[in-house]
Design a protein around this motif. Structure first.
Motif, short mmCIF file in Angstrom:
data_model
loop_
_atom_site.label_atom_id
_atom_site.label_comp_id
_atom_site.label_asym_id
_atom_site.label_seq_id
_atom_site.Cartn_x
_atom_site.Cartn_y
_atom_site.Cartn_z
N PHE C 8 48.57 45.68 8.92
CA PHE C 8 49.37 46.89 9.07
C PHE C 8 50.42 47.04 7.98
O PHE C 8 50.94 46.06 7.45
CB PHE C 8 50.04 46.94 10.46
N THR C 9 50.70 48.30 7.66
CA THR C 9 51.79 48.64 6.76
C THR C 9 53.08 48.05 7.32
O THR C 9 53.32 48.17 8.52
CB THR C 9 51.91 50.18 6.67
N PRO C 10 53.88 47.38 6.49
CA PRO C 10 55.09 46.72 7.02
C PRO C 10 56.16 47.71 7.48
O PRO C 10 57.08 48.02 6.74
CB PRO C 10 55.57 45.86 5.84
N LEU C 11 56.00 48.19 8.70
CA LEU C 11 56.96 49.10 9.33
C LEU C 11 57.24 48.59 10.74
O LEU C 11 56.31 48.14 11.43
CB LEU C 11 56.36 50.52 9.44
N PRO C 12 58.51 48.69 11.19
CA PRO C 12 58.87 48.19 12.52
C PRO C 12 58.00 48.78 13.63
O PRO C 12 57.70 48.11 14.62
CB PRO C 12 60.33 48.64 12.69
N GLU C 13 57.58 50.04 13.48
CA GLU C 13 56.82 50.70 14.54
C GLU C 13 55.47 50.03 14.79
O GLU C 13 54.88 50.22 15.84
CB GLU C 13 56.63 52.17 14.18
N HIS C 14 54.96 49.26 13.83
CA HIS C 14 53.66 48.62 14.04
C HIS C 14 53.76 47.26 14.72
O HIS C 14 52.74 46.67 15.10
CB HIS C 14 52.91 48.48 12.72
N VAL C 15 54.98 46.75 14.85
CA VAL C 15 55.14 45.43 15.47
C VAL C 15 54.70 45.47 16.93
O VAL C 15 54.10 44.53 17.45
CB VAL C 15 56.60 44.93 15.33
N ARG C 16 54.95 46.59 17.59
CA ARG C 16 54.53 46.72 18.98
C ARG C 16 53.00 46.68 19.10
O ARG C 16 52.46 46.08 20.02
CB ARG C 16 55.08 48.03 19.57
N THR C 17 52.32 47.31 18.16
CA THR C 17 50.86 47.27 18.14
C THR C 17 50.38 45.82 17.99
O THR C 17 49.46 45.38 18.67
CB THR C 17 50.32 48.12 16.98
N ALA C 18 51.05 45.08 17.12
CA ALA C 18 50.70 43.67 16.92
C ALA C 18 50.88 42.88 18.22
O ALA C 18 50.04 42.05 18.59
CB ALA C 18 51.56 43.08 15.80
N ARG C 19 51.96 43.16 18.94
CA ARG C 19 52.19 42.48 20.22
C ARG C 19 51.08 42.80 21.21
O ARG C 19 50.59 41.92 21.93
CB ARG C 19 53.54 42.90 20.83
N LEU C 20 50.69 44.08 21.26
CA LEU C 20 49.62 44.50 22.17
C LEU C 20 48.33 43.74 21.88
O LEU C 20 47.65 43.26 22.80
CB LEU C 20 49.32 45.99 21.96
N VAL C 21 47.99 43.64 20.62
CA VAL C 21 46.74 42.98 20.24
C VAL C 21 46.78 41.50 20.60
O VAL C 21 45.85 40.96 21.21
CB VAL C 21 46.48 43.15 18.72
N ALA C 22 47.88 40.84 20.26
CA ALA C 22 47.99 39.41 20.55
C ALA C 22 47.92 39.15 22.05
O ALA C 22 47.24 38.22 22.52
CB ALA C 22 49.30 38.86 19.97
N THR C 23 48.61 39.99 22.82
CA THR C 23 48.62 39.82 24.27
C THR C 23 47.23 40.06 24.85
O THR C 23 46.78 39.34 25.75
CB THR C 23 49.64 40.77 24.92
N ALA C 24 46.52 41.07 24.32
CA ALA C 24 45.17 41.37 24.81
C ALA C 24 44.23 40.20 24.55
O ALA C 24 43.45 39.82 25.42
CB ALA C 24 44.64 42.64 24.14
N VAL C 25 44.31 39.61 23.38
CA VAL C 25 43.44 38.48 23.05
C VAL C 25 43.77 37.27 23.93
O VAL C 25 42.88 36.61 24.47
CB VAL C 25 43.54 38.12 21.55
N ALA C 26 45.06 37.00 24.11
CA ALA C 26 45.47 35.85 24.94
C ALA C 26 45.05 36.05 26.39
O ALA C 26 44.61 35.12 27.07
CB ALA C 26 46.98 35.63 24.83
#
Ligand code: ADP
Ligand code: ADP
Lengths: 119, 125, 125, 119
Positions: C8-26
């Motif tokens: 992802f483009t380094p923007l704060p708004e994408h950090v939430r998307t990253a959290r969603l993905v990590a949580t979904a995989v876990a």
């Protein structure tokens, strides 16, 4: 697994209540449950979709498969659905013409579905 | 232009993650609920199709979901590395009918740099 | 071994998307709620740090979040292309304290093939 | 923006109720609201975290910043939090020793916080 499937008998029909997400990952579970019910002689099904949050083409395929299966036993498969989001999926694929879709379980159970069940 | 790319092993269980990501990006762009539902379903279909194509070809190369936010248009590309022709998948009737009914624009082409399909979906012209 | 990668483009708004993905995989790996909370927060911290490092360096290269499910271990790598030394970020006290308090293992190294940091987090030994 | 911040006066304190996710994206909004309150003479704050679903280090930084700011006016900043998930974030970072943390807004308002407010 965010899918739940429970079934009960009502008015000579088997009401299958589905909840959660029916998608490429969970649809095999629903397919198995429907096959199982039909295999055990439940040929008049009402699938209640009111608690379904998400439905994709794999889920549609399972419902179509279920319909074919019950029909081969002179049975029926009616749906209960009032959620616009889910109805849209049936509409886009033209499946509103294939499935009788009702506003409530009572309406679906009351509808004359093909041959009347023996019970 | 902000970009989010998700790459995943072609397994059905990752399609939900792909839907989550696409919906999160579309929500952040301020798209309304009806469009969000369309993005969720169409992107899920495109990714499930990429997984099916990869399974059909017996290939484990990662599937790529790319989301670009360009001038309020959401441009989504789903690329598989199945080595199959773009239209080689059988049984995609319902899936492709949904994708075409839900996205504003749909274009399929051969994935460049390695056989496979690149399915591009666009919302908000 | 299943893999999911988010770039992802380094923007704060994408950090939430990253959290969603990590949580979904876990979640898909069957981890319990306490571990899910730890993964959500630690991965969010690692990604927010990568975004801060990129902003500090004025670089827009995509940040990469890689999640590998290997024998019930979740191995997470967050890579930035900030061209900064791995420890160059200032003010990462609270963020790194959280990451270290939440993950079972934490290793930082230079990102190979291009300057930046590669922060690896592991759960479930 | 999944963050809500509302404030009200209670027992000479300003109770700031925060809801949703406090993270790198939303924390600037909370920082601005706290700065604004302190700038308008509200120096005794009670931040109610009971409706916070997620808190990251950026959010912690904003709370620490708020604490420093009110202290420079001889004020106080108390927290209300009973959620284990959120308390853990304060514990790991050692901030449970920095912030007085209470089980309820009433307990926080009732606590003698540094200098008593003038009101
Ligand atoms: N409009 C329709 N009316 C009746 N049956 C349909 C319709 N569209 C698809 N089907 C049936 O649904 C099943 C699955 O559809 P298919 O086109 O193969 O899509 P997919 O396999 O991609 O889900 C097939 O048995 C097909 O005959
Ligand atoms: N355990 C602690 N006790 C008191 N203040 C702390 C503690 N840890 C951090 N702080 C303060 O919190 C603020 C932000 O912390 P910092 O370590 O810079 O982390 P970051 O900037 O990565 O959030 C600083 O003002 C720092 O002094």
């Amino acid at each position: 697994m965010d899918l739940s499937v429970t079934s009960r008998e009502q008015g000579g029909r088997t009401v299958v209540e589905v909840g959660g997400e029916i998608d490429v990952y969970t649809a095999p579970v629903l397919r198995e449950r429907l096959n199982d019910l039909v295999g055990h002689g439940h040929h008049h099904l009402v699938v209640d979709m009111e608690h379904v949050d998400f439905l994709d083409s794999t889920g549609l395929g399972v419902l179509v498969g279920g319909l074919k299966r019950v029909r081969s036993h002179d049975g029926s498969l009616h749906l209960v659905c009032t959620q616009e989001k889910i109805l849209k999926v049936f509409r886009i694929t033209g499946l509103t013409k294939v499935f009788p879709i009702h506003d409530s379980v009572d309406a679906a159970v009351g509808a004359a579905g093909g041959t009347q069940p023996g019970a | 232009m902000a970009t989010v790319t998700l790459r995943f092993t072609p397994l059905p269980e990752h399609v939900r993650t792909a839907r989550l990501v696409a919906t999160a990006v579309a929500r952040r762009m301020g798209m309304d609920d009806e469009v969000l539902d369309a993005v969720r379903l169409a992107v899920g279909e495109a990714c499930a199709r990429a997984v099916r194509r990869s399974e059909l070809a017996g290939r484990g190369d990662l599937v790529e979901l790319r989301l670009d936010d360009a001038d309020d248009r959401l441009v989504v590309a789903v690329v598989d590395r199945s080595r199959l022709e773009p239209d080689a998948e059988r049984d995609s009737g319902l899936a492709m009918t949904l994708v075409e009914g839900l996205a504003d624009e749909v274009v399929e082409s051969a994935a460049d740099g390695g056989g496979g399909s690149r399915l591009e979906l666009v919302w908000g012209a």
